[in-house]
Design an enzyme around this catalytic site. Structure first.
Site, PDB file in Angstrom:
ATOM      1  N   GLN A  75       0.836  -1.191   0.000  1.00  0.00           N
ATOM      2  CA  GLN A  75       0.000   0.000   0.000  1.00  0.00           C
ATOM      3  C   GLN A  75       0.880   1.253   0.000  1.00  0.00           C
ATOM      4  O   GLN A  75       1.810   1.365   0.793  1.00  0.00           O
ATOM      5  CB  GLN A  75      -0.897   0.020   1.246  1.00  0.00           C
ATOM      6  CG  GLN A  75      -1.936  -1.089   1.282  1.00  0.00           C
ATOM      7  CD  GLN A  75      -3.139  -0.801   0.392  1.00  0.00           C
ATOM      8  OE1 GLN A  75      -3.149   0.159  -0.378  1.00  0.00           O
ATOM      9  NE2 GLN A  75      -4.146  -1.651   0.474  1.00  0.00           N
TER      10      GLN A  75
ATOM     11  N   TYR B  72      -4.472 -14.256  -0.352  1.00  0.00           N
ATOM     12  CA  TYR B  72      -3.965 -13.103  -1.103  1.00  0.00           C
ATOM     13  C   TYR B  72      -3.047 -12.287  -0.178  1.00  0.00           C
ATOM     14  O   TYR B  72      -3.139 -11.064  -0.099  1.00  0.00           O
ATOM     15  CB  TYR B  72      -5.098 -12.201  -1.600  1.00  0.00           C
ATOM     16  CG  TYR B  72      -6.233 -12.883  -2.317  1.00  0.00           C
ATOM     17  CD1 TYR B  72      -6.179 -13.108  -3.691  1.00  0.00           C
ATOM     18  CD2 TYR B  72      -7.384 -13.264  -1.638  1.00  0.00           C
ATOM     19  CE1 TYR B  72      -7.243 -13.705  -4.362  1.00  0.00           C
ATOM     20  CE2 TYR B  72      -8.447 -13.868  -2.293  1.00  0.00           C
ATOM     21  CZ  TYR B  72      -8.372 -14.091  -3.655  1.00  0.00           C
ATOM     22  OH  TYR B  72      -9.427 -14.679  -4.317  1.00  0.00           O
TER      23      TYR B  72
ATOM     24  N   GLU C 284      -0.050 -16.898  -1.181  1.00  0.00           N
ATOM     25  CA  GLU C 284       0.200 -15.818  -2.134  1.00  0.00           C
ATOM     26  C   GLU C 284       0.636 -16.420  -3.466  1.00  0.00           C
ATOM     27  O   GLU C 284       1.483 -17.308  -3.511  1.00  0.00           O
ATOM     28  CB  GLU C 284       1.285 -14.881  -1.593  1.00  0.00           C
ATOM     29  CG  GLU C 284       1.871 -13.911  -2.580  1.00  0.00           C
ATOM     30  CD  GLU C 284       0.835 -12.996  -3.212  1.00  0.00           C
ATOM     31  OE1 GLU C 284       0.964 -12.717  -4.422  1.00  0.00           O
ATOM     32  OE2 GLU C 284      -0.097 -12.558  -2.515  1.00  0.00           O
TER      33      GLU C 284
ATOM     34  N   ASP D  93      -8.128 -10.545   1.179  1.00  0.00           N
ATOM     35  CA  ASP D  93      -7.704  -9.235   0.680  1.00  0.00           C
ATOM     36  C   ASP D  93      -7.376  -9.376  -0.807  1.00  0.00           C
ATOM     37  O   ASP D  93      -6.220  -9.283  -1.222  1.00  0.00           O
ATOM     38  CB  ASP D  93      -6.491  -8.734   1.467  1.00  0.00           C
ATOM     39  CG  ASP D  93      -6.070  -7.337   1.037  1.00  0.00           C
ATOM     40  OD1 ASP D  93      -6.909  -6.602   0.478  1.00  0.00           O
ATOM     41  OD2 ASP D  93      -4.895  -6.972   1.243  1.00  0.00           O
TER      42      ASP D  93
ATOM     43  N   CYS E 276     -10.573  -3.441  -2.127  1.00  0.00           N
ATOM     44  CA  CYS E 276     -10.202  -2.180  -2.763  1.00  0.00           C
ATOM     45  C   CYS E 276     -11.210  -1.781  -3.833  1.00  0.00           C
ATOM     46  O   CYS E 276     -10.995  -0.821  -4.571  1.00  0.00           O
ATOM     47  CB  CYS E 276      -8.794  -2.259  -3.354  1.00  0.00           C
ATOM     48  SG  CYS E 276      -8.557  -3.561  -4.567  1.00  0.00           S
TER      49      CYS E 276
END
Length: 232
Positions: free
Chosen positions: A58, A87, A108, A161, A188
């Site tokens: 981020q 994620y 991931e 996420d 998001c």
């Protein structure tokens, strides 16, 4: 590189990304380190994170800390839970919460990011977080590497996420079949969050209050976090 170093202060690393494929992906698969160690480090939520060039992070540091604090408050962990962090990227969310749960298992798809997550756990002396490379979109296969090392694991909670496109119906159905009681969803994109919440609602979950966090001031984008509980 010489020009950059001469005119820009505080450069740690310079990396060239090679991207020759058509499509809308921003970065290609090949990275060439031109200067420095090939990574940078940052402190987030009191923990140090090493960032490889291909890993997601981020860009709004203070907004990210607010987002993760909000997520942790909503989670209301009791201290002994086993949590899947799907994620997971370089491990920022799971590691920021690692001292509040029993065990974190992160998945991931980008191998370089998964390796960073394992390294970040070591950098911070976190011994209850385990990270593996796997595709969270492929549902049951994503946990193959984790099961090979840790055995079958029944999670008490799942952190989602996903990227802007959201999760997949297959993954959400798999989480439901596992009998997960609590899902912490960080999104998001409110549109795909709404779509995935509708799927989870049909699968027998109650959707909690959705809290937006303004990560991108003066734009139409925001992150949202919501706790989703399995109906009794």
């Amino acid at each position: 590189v010489d020009n950059l170093l001469m005119n820009v202060d505080n450069i740690i690393s310079v990396t060239l990304n090679v991207h020759k494929k058509p499509g809308n992906a921003v970065l290609g698969d090949r990275f060439v380190n031109l200067h420095g160690p090939g990574y940078i480090e940052d402190v987030l939520c009191g923990k140090r994170f090493r960032l490889a060039p291909g890993a997601f992070y981020q860009v709004n540091h203070d907004g990210c800390e607010l987002l993760y604090r909000t997520a942790l408050e909503k989670a209301e962990f009791e201290g002994g839970e086993t949590v899947y962090d799907l994620y997971c990227g370089i491990g920022t969310i799971g590691l920021s919460m690692s001292d509040k749960v029993g065990r974190i298992v992160g998945i991931e798809i980008v191998d370089e990011a998964a390796e960073c997550a394992r390294l970040n756990a070591k950098l911070n002396g976190v011994e209850n977080a385990f990270y593996f490379c796997g595709d969270a979109s492929s549902a049951e296969k994503m946990l193959d590497s984790a099961k090979a090392e840790l055995g079958s694991i029944v999670p008490d909670a799942v952190i989602l996420d996903p990227p802007r496109k959201g999760s997949t119906p297959e993954l959400l159905e798999y989480v439901s079949r596992l009998g997960v009681e609590k899902i912490l969803y960080i999104s998001c994109d409110p549109d795909t969050l709404a779509r995935d919440c509708a799927i989870l609602s049909h699968l027998g979950y109650s959707i909690g209050v959705v809290t937006p966090v303004d990560m991108f001031p003066r734009t139409g984008h925001c992150e949202c976090v919501v706790k989703i509980l399995r109906n009794k």
